[in-house]
Scaffold this active site. Structure first.
Site, PDB file in Angstrom:
ATOM      1  N   ARG A 156       0.819  -1.199   0.000  1.00 52.91           N
ATOM      2  CA  ARG A 156       0.000   0.000   0.000  1.00 52.91           C
ATOM      3  C   ARG A 156       0.860   1.260   0.000  1.00 52.91           C
ATOM      4  NH1 ARG A 156      -5.203   0.229   3.377  1.00 52.91           N
ATOM      5  NH2 ARG A 156      -4.675  -1.962   3.525  1.00 52.91           N
TER       6      ARG A 156
ATOM      7  N   LYS B  92       2.887 -19.451   7.926  1.00 49.19           N
ATOM      8  CA  LYS B  92       2.007 -19.729   9.043  1.00 49.19           C
ATOM      9  C   LYS B  92       1.447 -18.398   9.551  1.00 49.19           C
ATOM     10  CE  LYS B  92       5.026 -19.092  12.904  1.00 49.19           C
ATOM     11  NZ  LYS B  92       5.608 -19.499  14.125  1.00 49.19           N
TER      12      LYS B  92
ATOM     13  N   HIS C 236       9.604 -22.520   8.152  1.00 50.07           N
ATOM     14  CA  HIS C 236      11.027 -22.265   7.889  1.00 50.07           C
ATOM     15  C   HIS C 236      11.931 -23.227   8.640  1.00 50.07           C
ATOM     16  CE1 HIS C 236      10.406 -19.855  11.535  1.00 50.07           C
ATOM     17  NE2 HIS C 236      11.664 -20.145  11.786  1.00 50.07           N
TER      18      HIS C 236
ATOM     19  N   GLU D 245      12.226 -19.497  23.528  1.00 51.57           N
ATOM     20  CA  GLU D 245      12.689 -18.171  23.134  1.00 51.57           C
ATOM     21  C   GLU D 245      12.907 -17.346  24.384  1.00 51.57           C
ATOM     22  OE1 GLU D 245      10.833 -16.581  19.194  1.00 51.57           O
ATOM     23  OE2 GLU D 245       9.336 -17.792  20.195  1.00 51.57           O
TER      24      GLU D 245
ATOM     25  N   ASP E 293       0.843 -21.335  17.937  1.00 51.31           N
ATOM     26  CA  ASP E 293       1.897 -20.620  17.225  1.00 51.31           C
ATOM     27  C   ASP E 293       3.068 -21.535  16.881  1.00 51.31           C
ATOM     28  OD1 ASP E 293       3.044 -18.282  16.125  1.00 51.31           O
ATOM     29  OD2 ASP E 293       4.302 -18.056  17.901  1.00 51.31           O
TER      30      ASP E 293
ATOM     31  N   HIS F 251       5.831 -26.215  13.939  1.00 58.12           N
ATOM     32  CA  HIS F 251       7.253 -26.569  14.075  1.00 58.12           C
ATOM     33  C   HIS F 251       7.463 -27.857  14.868  1.00 58.12           C
ATOM     34  CE1 HIS F 251       7.743 -22.725  12.387  1.00 58.12           C
ATOM     35  NE2 HIS F 251       7.648 -22.015  13.501  1.00 58.12           N
TER      36      HIS F 251
ATOM     37  N   LYS G  65       7.832 -18.457  25.563  1.00 59.67           N
ATOM     38  CA  LYS G  65       8.518 -17.161  25.437  1.00 59.67           C
ATOM     39  C   LYS G  65       9.136 -16.831  26.783  1.00 59.67           C
ATOM     40  CE  LYS G  65       6.538 -16.149  21.411  1.00 59.67           C
ATOM     41  NZ  LYS G  65       7.303 -15.996  20.192  1.00 59.67           N
TER      42      LYS G  65
END
Lengths: 316, 528
Positions: free
Chosen positions: B82, B189, B219, B257, B276, B281, B379
């Site tokens: 955009r 995803k 990935h 993470e 997620d 994965h 996380k």
């Protein structure tokens, strides 16, 4: 870290390596091959080591540089070990042999105790190579022997020797420099129209073993008449034309940097096609440790190529 | 799985005319391992080109591919967004992205050739006119650059925009393909948020693109270390004989993470860690770890085995005891004061979104019966790490006194997916000295530190595979739907609970309930 061991022996070098491993943590573990670099002692050593170090990032290896020093001197071995920041992802052992130790057999005798257990050995002559690499004392220790006809004083003669004495396991960097060219040509034939090539013309500098070799490869693979001509301009390889009934596929590189792929009925396509540096070529060589049959076949193909005299005009 | 994969899938390239089947390229030879496969003439269109993924991953990957000589001459890259950019602005953005994130050295001549193929089309997804201009741009590229009508569309956009973009691609004729030219679509995803929505999403995409033109990017599957699992297992004699329930006690798959969710509330709130990460994965890693040996490395065989093992995978119940979820709270993590999820900007202070999820699966096959597979992700955990740990049973008989083996744990085989890629083996060794005493030691293979510097980034490999039409590293529809089928009961179970996720301090390895979940059977999580 650089450790100098003047007037030394290989067992002292081995002891020092173990000591460095114990005090400095993990070295030499997980190395996948031993690369033996054979050269004359001189300024060229450093560029060869730099190339080996950069290749070692992909293939962790022990690099043994056998630098032949003065022959008319007392027998002496000066060793040097480089590890850590001074050696990339490898460890480098420089062996400078003087007097009788500068000869072939004693040189190989110094290298043998330092080879990694069970790992493949690759010999590389960055400059002048023996006429028969597989018969050389170092060459006999190695599974793979890498030479570079282009860096010899007389590239044409060196290339003739490669052809005459080729055995499985030998390769020459003149072949490695062709990989991008070969890949582009092969990819061009992957797509329609699916027609057989009827003849081919390869042009390049008069003294360019790579150009001869590409012609040999095409001749061997295609089984058609391949003409090798000088070119009016450009360094090294400059153009290839594959003739097909519907029109030729041309790959042209007049300036040594940018290639143009030209096919009938399609717009010209440009692609970066620079001459490859030695570190890049060496990394590719170390990627495979089995004999390169295709290279052997390309060498035999050189005998079948026709020589053209008229320079081919190379322009886009 | 290098050349083997490629060899099996030449059929997948776009045109399958009779002449192609009969054609053998005389310049190719399976023994000629130097020759890379270069994609045929083609272009790539990126939707959402202003996004982070595009700048940090896609653009650098495309440059790196060009630098390695793997893109076809005349390759074209078209951006669609955009943003009010001119052609030069777009070129400048790509240039900066490449300078900052590319892994290979910058070479002017490579850049110049690549930049000639850049185009930018400005517009929003509901703007018919913009898509007509895009169609025009693509047609121009075919004429000027010789992309021969072969184009891939990379949808780096939220799934909510898929229907309108797919519709536009169909309306403008951009998705139309025939034997002469291919059109492919690449999607990222999340592939839905449960089985139902995944099916709907697949229907939308499948309406416009046939299934073999849809490339779903996970990935993780582009990572060398993940592909190496297959090499480790099936190229060696050493591991496969003990890779079963006779010797394996359990398997732990972890993706942790250390970062929080600041700034990603819009995407993450209501999604949570299980959807997620576990659905895609971790279940893919489980499939690679547990699958049987494929008869060949062709994409069909590989997928068949993966689907088989996913079909045999079930949750272990009761879910109250075999799953755990958590939410990080604020505090000091690694010398930095961080906020808890509920204080992060954009999150509901009463949010039930989990930032830590752990589940227990089993694979109902003769090879794996009775071996639990523990999957966890989170996380703000101790550090960033992804690994697969295969933990072995204790030796059935120890001819030592108990005091001699007090410090001996269970043998373990750990595949470190990232960072510090490699493999660790843990086993017992005698402690030097006059007494017999056995203690755990590790043997380490540093795949990452030594090999990967020149190896391609996951996105490089995956983008190249899209352009080559090589599908083996992309999960198919069936795998995606089956993964949701496995996970959905857990999500429903959690949603039905009054109590939210258990809190855990930032920088820890998850809530107490996660420890309980393994302690119940006398096991414990590895500290990665």
């Amino acid at each position: 870290m650089i450790v100098d061991l003047p007037s030394s022996t290989t067992s002292a070098v081995n002891r020092k390596l173990v000591e460095l491993r114990e005090t400095g943590g993990v070295l030499a573990l997980g190395r996948v091959l031993t690369l033996v670099v054979v050269t004359d002692d001189g300024a060229d050593i450093e560029s060869a080591i730099a190339a080996a170090n950069s290749a070692s990032r992909e293939h962790p290896c022990r690099v043994i540089v056998l630098a032949r020093g003065q022959r008319r001197a007392a027998a002496r071995l000066d060793a040097q070990i480089r590890v850590g920041g001074d050696a990339g992802a490898s460890e480098v052992i420089v062996l400078r042999g003087y007097g009788p130790l500068a000869a072939d057999e004693p040189g190989a005798g110094m290298v043998a105790p330092l080879l990694l257990p069970d790992a493949p050995v690759v010999a590389w002559w960055p400059g002048e190579a023996p006429a028969v690499p597989s018969g050389d004392a170092i060459g006999r220790l190695a599974q793979r022997r890498i030479t570079d006809a282009l860096s010899a004083k007389n590239p044409i003669r060196a290339f003739e020797q490669r052809r005459a004495h080729h055995v499985a396991g030998d390769t020459d960097l003149t072949w490695t420099r062709l990989t991008h060219w070969r890949a582009l040509l092969a990819a061009a034939l992957d797509h329609p129209p699916y027609e057989a090539v009827t003849s081919a013309v390869v042009a390049g500098e008069a003294v360019s073993p790579s150009t001869d070799l590409l012609a040999g490869w095409l001749s061997n693979r295609l089984g058609v008449k391949v003409k090798r001509s000088p070119s009016s301009s450009g360094a090294g390889m400059s153009s290839v034309r594959l003739n097909r009934p519907s029109g030729p596929i041309e790959l042209i590189r007049p300036d040594g940097r940018t290639g143009t792929l030209r096919q009938p009925g399609q717009p010209d396509r440009l692609i970066a096609l620079s001459r490859r540096g030695v570190p890049d070529c060496l990394a590719e060589e170390l990627r495979r440790l089995d004999p390169d049959e295709i290279y052997g076949a390309a060498l035999t193909g050189v005998a079948d190529i026709a020589r053209g005299r008229t320079p081919v005009k190379v322009e886009v | 799985m290098g050349s083997g994969v490629n060899a099996g899938v030449t059929r997948a390239s776009a045109s399958t005319g009779a002449s192609e089947r009969d054609w053998t390229n005389p310049l190719r030879d399976p023994r000629d391992k130097r020759l890379p496969r270069i994609a045929g003439p083609c272009g790539l269109v990126i939707f959402g080109v202003t996004g982070d993924l595009s700048r940090k991953k896609l653009m650098p990957a495309i440059y790196d591919l060009a630098n390695r000589g793997l893109l076809p001459p005349g390759f074209a890259l078209t951006g669609f967004a955009r943003r009010e950019w001119g052609q030069e602005d777009f070129g400048q953005v790509v240039y900066e992205a490449v300078k900052q994130y590319a892994r290979t050295p910058f070479r002017q001549e490579v850049w110049d050739r690549l930049a000639e193929g850049f185009r930018f089309v400005q517009g929003s997804f509901d703007d018919d006119d913009a898509f007509d201009r895009l169609e025009q741009t693509v047609a121009d590229l075919d004429r000027i650059r010789g992309t021969s009508g072969n184009h891939a569309f990379y949808l780096s956009i939220p799934p909510s925009a898929f229907p309108v973009v797919c519709k536009q691609l169909a309306r403008s004729g951009l998705s139309a393909q025939d034997v002469e030219q291919w059109r492919r679509v690449v999607i990222e995803k999340p592939f839905g948020h449960d089985l139902q929505s995944a099916r709907e999403l697949n229907e939308i995409v499948d309406e416009v693109f046939p299934e073999d033109s849809v490339f779903r990017i996970d990935h993780y599957l582009g990572k060398e270390t993940v592909q190496n699992i297959l090499a480790l297992r099936f190229a060696n004699q050493l591991f496969e004989p003990i890779w079963n329930s006779h010797y394996v006690d359990h398997v732990q798959i972890t993706m942790a993470e250390d970062i929080g969710l600041g700034g990603r509330a819009g995407y993450y709130d209501g999604i949570g860690a299980a959807r997620d990460v576990i659905q895609n994965h971790l279940l893919q890693l489980l499939a690679f770890t547990a699958m049987e040996e494929p008869t060949s490395f062709s994409s069909d065989e590989l997928r068949a085995e993966k689907i088989k093992v996913l079909n045999a995978t079930r949750l272990v119940g009761p879910l109250d005891e075999t799953t755990a979820r958590g939410q990080y709270t604020g505090g000091w993590q690694g010398g930095e004061l961080v906020r808890g999820l509920k204080e992060e900007e954009g999150f509901d202070p009463n949010s039930h979104t989990e930032t830590f999820a752990a589940i227990t699966c089993e694979v109902n096959s003769r090879r794996w019966a009775g071996v639990p597979f523990y999957l966890r992700t989170g996380k703000r955990l101790g550090r960033r790490v992804t690994e697969i740990a295969v933990v072995f049973k204790r030796a059935p008989h120890l001819p030592f006194d108990a005091t001699m083996t007090e410090e001996l744990g269970q043998n373990a085989f750990v595949i470190r997916v990232q960072p510090d890629e490699g493999v660790t083996m843990r086993f017992g060794s005698k402690v030097p000295g006059s007494q017999m005493e056995v203690r755990d030691v590790t043997m380490d293979f540093g795949y990452g530190t030594a090999f990967t510097e020149a190896s391609p980034e996951a996105y490089e490999r995956l983008i190249l595979d899209v352009l080559l039409g090589e599908p083996s590293l992309f999960p198919v529809n069936e795998e995606v739907e089956r993964s949701w089928e496995i996970l959905d009961p857990v999500i429903e179970h959690w949603a039905a609970q009054e109590k939210g996720p258990d809190p855990y301090p930032a920088g820890s390895w998850g809530p107490e309930s996660a420890q309980q979940m393994l302690a119940r059977t006398g096991r414990a999580w590895r500290r990665p």
